[in-house]
Design a protein around this motif. Structure first.
Motif, PDB file in Angstrom:
ATOM      1  N   THR A  45      31.042  27.196 -37.759  1.00 21.87           N
ATOM      2  CA  THR A  45      32.283  26.960 -38.483  1.00 21.87           C
ATOM      3  C   THR A  45      32.126  27.247 -39.975  1.00 21.87           C
ATOM      4  N   PRO A  46      33.219  27.663 -40.630  1.00 20.04           N
ATOM      5  CA  PRO A  46      33.157  27.888 -42.075  1.00 20.04           C
ATOM      6  C   PRO A  46      32.872  26.594 -42.839  1.00 20.04           C
ATOM      7  N   THR A  78      28.860  33.196 -32.790  1.00 14.55           N
ATOM      8  CA  THR A  78      30.069  33.771 -33.373  1.00 14.55           C
ATOM      9  C   THR A  78      30.570  32.904 -34.518  1.00 14.55           C
ATOM     10  N   PHE A  80      34.103  33.422 -35.540  1.00 17.09           N
ATOM     11  CA  PHE A  80      35.458  33.972 -35.590  1.00 17.09           C
ATOM     12  C   PHE A  80      36.448  33.069 -36.325  1.00 17.09           C
ATOM     13  N   GLU A  81      36.143  31.793 -36.459  1.00 21.81           N
ATOM     14  CA  GLU A  81      37.053  30.894 -37.181  1.00 21.81           C
ATOM     15  C   GLU A  81      37.260  31.363 -38.627  1.00 21.81           C
ATOM     16  N   ALA A  82      36.211  31.877 -39.242  1.00 14.01           N
ATOM     17  CA  ALA A  82      36.308  32.314 -40.643  1.00 14.01           C
ATOM     18  C   ALA A  82      37.306  33.462 -40.793  1.00 14.01           C
ATOM     19  N   SER A  83      37.253  34.442 -39.899  1.00  9.69           N
ATOM     20  CA  SER A  83      38.165  35.587 -40.010  1.00  9.69           C
ATOM     21  C   SER A  83      39.611  35.208 -39.696  1.00  9.69           C
ATOM     22  N   HIS A  84      39.797  34.105 -38.971  1.00  9.60           N
ATOM     23  CA  HIS A  84      41.152  33.630 -38.655  1.00  9.60           C
ATOM     24  C   HIS A  84      41.592  32.492 -39.574  1.00  9.60           C
ATOM     25  N   HIS A  85      40.729  32.162 -40.548  1.00 10.90           N
ATOM     26  CA  HIS A  85      41.031  31.098 -41.531  1.00 10.90           C
ATOM     27  C   HIS A  85      41.366  29.775 -40.840  1.00 10.90           C
ATOM     28  N   THR A  92      41.300  26.135 -33.273  1.00 15.23           N
ATOM     29  CA  THR A  92      40.323  27.027 -32.635  1.00 15.23           C
ATOM     30  C   THR A  92      40.587  27.113 -31.141  1.00 15.23           C
TER      31      THR A  92
END
Length: 195
Positions: A45-46, A78, A80-85, A92
């Motif tokens: 996670t970010p 992965t 992917f949360e960062a790229s989807h903010h 999520t």
């Protein structure tokens, strides 16, 4: 998001992994085996809205260390949360569900996280989205029963022997999985590094 095929059973194991360690790998391996998963998505996670970001290592560093620790080819690291903010687990899970029809997911968490799970944003929605597997952690084996979530969703608890079919069950459904436990803690590792 990692590639997945319809009909797969996939575990979602999220966290800040600050830093990732052998205890996280143990939880992932137990989940793969006991839940009969085809894959486990190790979601770095970010950040964590319930924890301070002052001591948070850069995302790229946490991903690199997670990839080094997660040796099983069925584990897909992965972020992917960062790229989807995305900041919250409920968002999520909604994204994962929308982008992956026909796949059975189960949320995986350590028993130590269950204690404060009711403080997570929209925690009831999380429980109603995917089944949950709670993996035993040191000091949390008995205390999990007194958690707000365990009491609220006591009726949805599934016998540990049914763990291999948990991902195919309709939420709410959760189980507690006993097994080997690691004493490692990201917090303690960070504190030792400071000294």
């Amino acid at each position: 998001m990692p590639y997945a095929e319809k009909g797969m059973q996939i575990g979602l194991f999220g966290g800040s992994f600050n830093p990732a360690h052998a205890g996280h790998a143990l939880v992932a391996e137990i989940a793969l085996r006991r839940l009969a998963l085809d894959q486990l998505w190790w979601i770095v996670t970010p950040g964590n809205p319930l924890k301070s970001t002052r001591e948070l290592a850069p995302l790229a560093e946490r991903i690199r260390l997670s990839e080094k620790i997660a040796q099983n080819p069925r584990i897909k690291v992965t972020a992917f949360e960062a790229s989807h903010h995305i900041r919250y687990t409920a968002d999520t899970l909604a994204l994962v569900r929308a982008k992956n029809p026909g796949i059975d997911f189960v949320w995986i968490m350590g028993a130590d996280s269950l204690r404060d799970f009711h403080r997570w944003q929209r925690w009831r929605q999380i429980v109603m989205t995917f089944p949950i597997a709670v993996i035993d952690r040191p000091g949390s084996t008995l205390s999990f029963l007194s958690s707000v979530v365990a009491k609220t969703f006591d009726y949805a608890r599934v016998d540990e022997g049914d763990a291999p079919i948990l991902a195919r069950m309709r939420a709410p459904a959760w189980t507690f999985i006993h097994g080997p436990r690691s004493l490692l803690s990201s917090t303690e590792i960070r504190q030792a590094a400071k000294k």
